[in-house]
Design a protein around this motif. Structure first.
Motif: not given
Length: 472
Positions: A33, A46-47
């Motif tokens: 992340h 987020g990723t």
């Protein structure tokens, strides 16, 4: 690989996308992340794949072998007591009467600035990005504390003491209430300072003042601080004066509720735990203070299970967040877990959460800090995990509580600004401050009517040697 070669302080200061090996989110640690920091806040999480796709033009920094986690929150501090430190070691309870009140009462504005700046620096070095100050007994204006903490760059909930009892004398309430209102208004919109009102202990104020200060805090959406049920003598004095224990009395007079932050609450009955939960009051669990000078350990795990909002605080004892969590878990195990066969005592994550998200909630900053989430202030730590003590890693939250140390903190960031790099400020030299504090503290202590009941350790050692010699 030597982690020092992976990135430098300027790399961290310039990057807007950070890609740590581990990211500590409210749900726990995750890998793969990244976070985006813009205008001092986390603007996206987020990723790595999603983040880089959404923000292709932002400068990036990969942090292999590192954890990015929320900065710790010290939910109960005394920032102007840094001159004292080991003066209180080995002393029995209620040291505030013999040491802290006499010492703080002598502090002028220069002392307030130096002692607060030292406290703020210690806090950052220990991983705290936010401290909640319970108020000083100095009669000086609090501007010096504000200047010191903002110069260092730490977030501070600043308590103003509003006691109206001095010995047997009841002071005029109006000037106290006017100052309290001005304090709430003065710091309402400050970037790093949040105002709070405090009564040092319930018996230091009239019932009317306790009720009014609580009401003012609640109306302003701020925290009302007081020390409650910390020492046996204080509980007994309350029973003698009111027929009620301190927490019971606060509830009886309308000074206990969702705006309350009670420091310590170590000596609590089951009915008081229920009372705290029913009224949605918050507690600062201060385990190091219990170990060093308290009469008991707060039943923090039992309180949490009953729904009481809890943070963790140092009480100004030692600004080391990792050791605070270690003490927090150990104290619960020694005081409560062992006797009932509870080998988990909060399962590790409890104390990590209490020292971050929980602490931010109880001091009224839950929407600003204590978590890594979109919209929150970018108050965080970069922690080196490539150390022998944490290799191999099987359960990161447990390891952070029991094993991690502050020398693993590579960087401390507050409001998106790099404040500390490998334990040192990035934009000022602390050595002149340390030299100044040594001189100022000597003068302040010499001028204070401090009464210690126990001799310093070196004198104690000499007496012990004499006794052994006499017995030989």
């Amino acid at each position: 690989m030597n982690n020092a070669s992976l990135f430098q302080s300027q790399d961290l200061a310039q990057a807007r996308i950070l890609e740590p090996e581990h990211l500590l989110l409210p749900k726990g640690p995750v890998g793969g992340h990244a976070v985006v920091i813009e205008e001092g806040r986390f603007s996206d999480i987020g990723t790595v794949q999603d983040i880089t796709a959404r923000h292709p033009g932002l400068p990036r920094l990969s942090l292999p072998g590192h954890l990015l986690m929320p900065g710790f929150v010290d939910a109960h501090h005394h920032v102007t007591q840094s001159y004292g430190k080991s003066l209180v070691y080995g002393e029995p309870s209620e040291i505030f009467r013999r040491v802290w009140v006499p010492l703080e009462s002598t502090l002028n504005a220069r002392h307030l600035y130096a002692s607060s700046k030292l406290s703020a620096l210690e806090a950052l070095r220990g991983g705290f990005t936010t401290v909640c100050d319970a108020g000083t007994r100095s009669s000086e204006d609090l501007d010096a504390i504000v200047q010191a903490t903002t110069d260092v760059g730490i977030r501070c909930v600043l308590g103003l003491i509003c006691n109206d009892k001095h010995s047997a004398v009841l002071l005029d309430a109006e000037p106290i209430l006017a100052r309290a209102q001005a304090h709430l208004q003065q710091w309402e919109h400050h970037d790093l300072i949040s105002p709070s009102l405090a009564i040092s202990i319930p018996e230091a104020a009239s019932d009317a003042m306790l009720h009014r200060i609580y009401a003012m805090s609640e109306e302003a959406g701020r925290v009302f601080q007081t020390h409650a049920n910390e020492h046996l003598v204080a509980v007994e004095r309350s029973l003698n004066a009111h027929g009620r224990r301190p927490i019971e009395h606060l509830a009886h007079i309308g000074a206990l509720g969702s705006a309350s932050l009670l420091a310590h609450a170590t000596l609590v009955t089951p009915s008081e735990i229920r009372l705290l939960a029913d009224l949605n009051a918050a507690v600062s669990y201060n385990p190091v203070a219990s170990a060093w000078k308290g009469n008991a350990v707060a039943p923090a795990e039992a309180m949490r299970v009953q729904g009481i909002r809890l943070g963790m605080g140092t009480d100004g004892t030692r600004s080391d967040a990792f050791r605070m969590m270690d003490y927090g878990e150990a104290a619960q195990r020694f005081a409560f877990g062992m006797m009932v066969g509870d080998s988990s005592c909060g399962a590790g994550w409890t104390w990590l959460d209490m020292a971050t998200r929980g602490g931010a909630d109880v001091i009224g900053l839950g929407q600003q800090t204590g978590q890594i989430r979109v919209g929150a202030q970018a108050d965080f730590l970069v922690v080196d995990l490539q150390v022998p003590e944490m290799t191999p890693s099987w359960d990161l939250p447990w390891e952070l509580v029991r094993i991690a140390a502050r020398d693993q903190i590579r960087a401390v960031v507050v409001q998106g600004k790099l404040r500390l790099w490998e334990g040192q400020p990035v934009d000022w030299d602390p050595l002149p401050l340390l030299e100044e504090v040594r001189e100022l503290a000597r003068h302040a202590v010499a001028q204070s009517d401090i009464r210690k009941l126990h001799a310093p350790s070196t004198e104690h050692l000499a007496r012990h040697a004499e006794q052994e010699k006499a017995m030989a």
